[in-house]
Scaffold this motif. Sequence first.
Motif, mmCIF file in Angstrom:
data_model
loop_
_atom_site.group_PDB
_atom_site.id
_atom_site.type_symbol
_atom_site.label_atom_id
_atom_site.label_comp_id
_atom_site.label_asym_id
_atom_site.label_seq_id
_atom_site.Cartn_x
_atom_site.Cartn_y
_atom_site.Cartn_z
ATOM 1 N N MET A 18 -0.741 0.334 -9.872
ATOM 2 C CA MET A 18 -1.428 0.160 -8.601
ATOM 3 C C MET A 18 -2.859 0.675 -8.748
ATOM 4 N N LYS A 19 -3.728 0.204 -7.894
ATOM 5 C CA LYS A 19 -5.135 0.581 -7.947
ATOM 6 C C LYS A 19 -5.470 1.475 -6.748
ATOM 7 N N ARG A 20 -6.176 2.569 -7.038
ATOM 8 C CA ARG A 20 -6.624 3.431 -5.953
ATOM 9 C C ARG A 20 -7.759 2.744 -5.203
ATOM 10 N N VAL A 21 -7.641 2.723 -3.876
ATOM 11 C CA VAL A 21 -8.666 2.099 -3.034
ATOM 12 C C VAL A 21 -9.053 3.075 -1.941
ATOM 13 N N HIS A 48 -6.503 8.836 -0.543
ATOM 14 C CA HIS A 48 -5.249 8.875 -1.309
ATOM 15 C C HIS A 48 -4.400 7.641 -1.009
ATOM 16 N N LEU A 49 -5.017 6.469 -1.170
ATOM 17 C CA LEU A 49 -4.351 5.197 -0.885
ATOM 18 C C LEU A 49 -4.372 4.339 -2.145
ATOM 19 N N PHE A 78 0.846 -1.197 0.000
ATOM 20 C CA PHE A 78 0.000 0.000 0.000
ATOM 21 C C PHE A 78 0.883 1.249 0.000
ATOM 22 N N ALA A 79 0.472 2.218 -0.769
ATOM 23 C CA ALA A 79 1.153 3.519 -0.790
ATOM 24 C C ALA A 79 0.146 4.599 -0.420
ATOM 25 N N ASN A 80 0.366 5.228 0.716
ATOM 26 C CA ASN A 80 -0.460 6.367 1.114
ATOM 27 C C ASN A 80 0.245 7.613 0.593
#
Length: 532
Positions: free
Chosen positions: A453-456, A490-491, A429-431
């Motif tokens: 990557m997918k925004r979640v 914004h994750l 995960f990238a915050n």
Amino acid sequence: MTRSFVAAALLAFASWSHAQASTCDSAVYEDRNGNARRDAGEPAIAGIRVSNGTEIATTGKDGRFTLDASPGRTLFVIKPAGYDVPRRADGLPLFWAHTPPISAHALRYGGLRDVGTTCPSFGLRRTPTRKGDLDVLVFSDTQTKSQVDVGYYARDIVEPLRRRDGKPAADLGLTLGDVTSDDLSLYPAITAVTTRLGAPWLHVAGNHDVDPDAQVDSEALSTFRQQFGPDTFAWEEPQADFVVLDDVISQPGRKPAYVGGLRDDQFAFLAQYLPTHDARRLLVIAVHIPLFPDGGETFRTADRERLFALLKDVPRVLVLSGHGHVQRQFFHDATTGWHGASLLHEYNAGAACGAYWSGAKNADGVPDSTMADGTPNGTARLVVARDGTYRLSWQPAGVTADTGELTRAMRVHAPRVLRRGAYPAWGVFANIWMATPTQRADFRVDGGDWMPMKRVEQADPWLLAENVRDDEAPALRGYDRSPEAQPSTHLWRGALPTTLGIGAHRVEVRTFDQWQGEQRGEATYRLEDAAP
């Protein structure tokens, strides 16, 4: 006729006379020595706008202006580009003066006191033209509730931003409300810390800045105004014009105790000011409560639409707000009543105090205070170019200009260990704290190919783990525990591969920030074999 009757009559006449003497005829002059006093030889300045928060007057050739100065009003000069204003003894800019109130409801923190002038003059000092960008420090919700918190604010936020060469930390500073957390007696202590940064500092009023014993909205910011000046005003720089608006409508004795909105006098001020705005500059609207809906009508819909109608034809507008103790990028369109030529950007800044100075303390004794969306407490920077374009960035608390980490833009979280060959159901995960909803983010492992990557919208796993550590601790880990993790806007997530070799693997994340360019972060995880 009794003495008491005579005294009462004289007092009533004095009050009536004071109320009738409501017109101010004064001047703006060039304060060449910066002492906030008009000395011999200091000339008048023509063409300067002065306001009482509703009306705007322009000085004539003799520097004079005429304005309604009814008791309790705040008069201020709209600082034009190319000029500076004097500083008070505490370091705040002096561009305003209160007219003495006839009387005041007794307020716990003092309220607006008689300051002894009905018709102030204002001094301005010419400054060299700034040819480069405008560098603005943006704080929100410093929200100190005690002298202990003021110490956290000094050590965690202000001291790391101070320059070693003694120069101001920025060209301008702005705090987006909730300067304190209901204890208004802390204002002088907070100001003494903030002004160490050397920049002229402007303040927006927040819901925790109201006098708790005020009986009506009109007196709710009496103590705030005594300390910081007008609650609605404009301030101009060569690159941008700033309009500061109190958007907290106090509702004493009701629930909720406040709602976001604007007053008629503020709309009158805007209607007069906006036609004078230089369209080549960025117009920055600074408020406390966000303009966008946030779980209901947190900002009055009719007021938002009325404001947007005034702003619709302004070519470059940026809204800055605070209040939420999370960080969001919001783009207004027709669904929120915006009908401008392009989307209206509102940057809802994270809090300097983060999650109210909560969480386990670091080695320096300062609480971690990560916000509920996983954003670290800190400050923002707004850089405005001469053409009105701007750049934004987030600076986590404790990071200094000397570390070279000003572009650190994210926290990357990965599990420590996974079973080799397991189904790839676990993610990195990238915050990405300043990310917009459409931003791109990729990851790669061990220098391999980049994968999207997918925004979640879910809770930050790092903060979830912190919540568990608080849950399992046999004793309190801090004064207040970290906040419960809530969905972040914004994750980003990517599924970690489990078919690589046994041992440690490096994960890199990159994102393409529209203001700061490519940004990177990294983490590691390990693969191990396991038997059923």
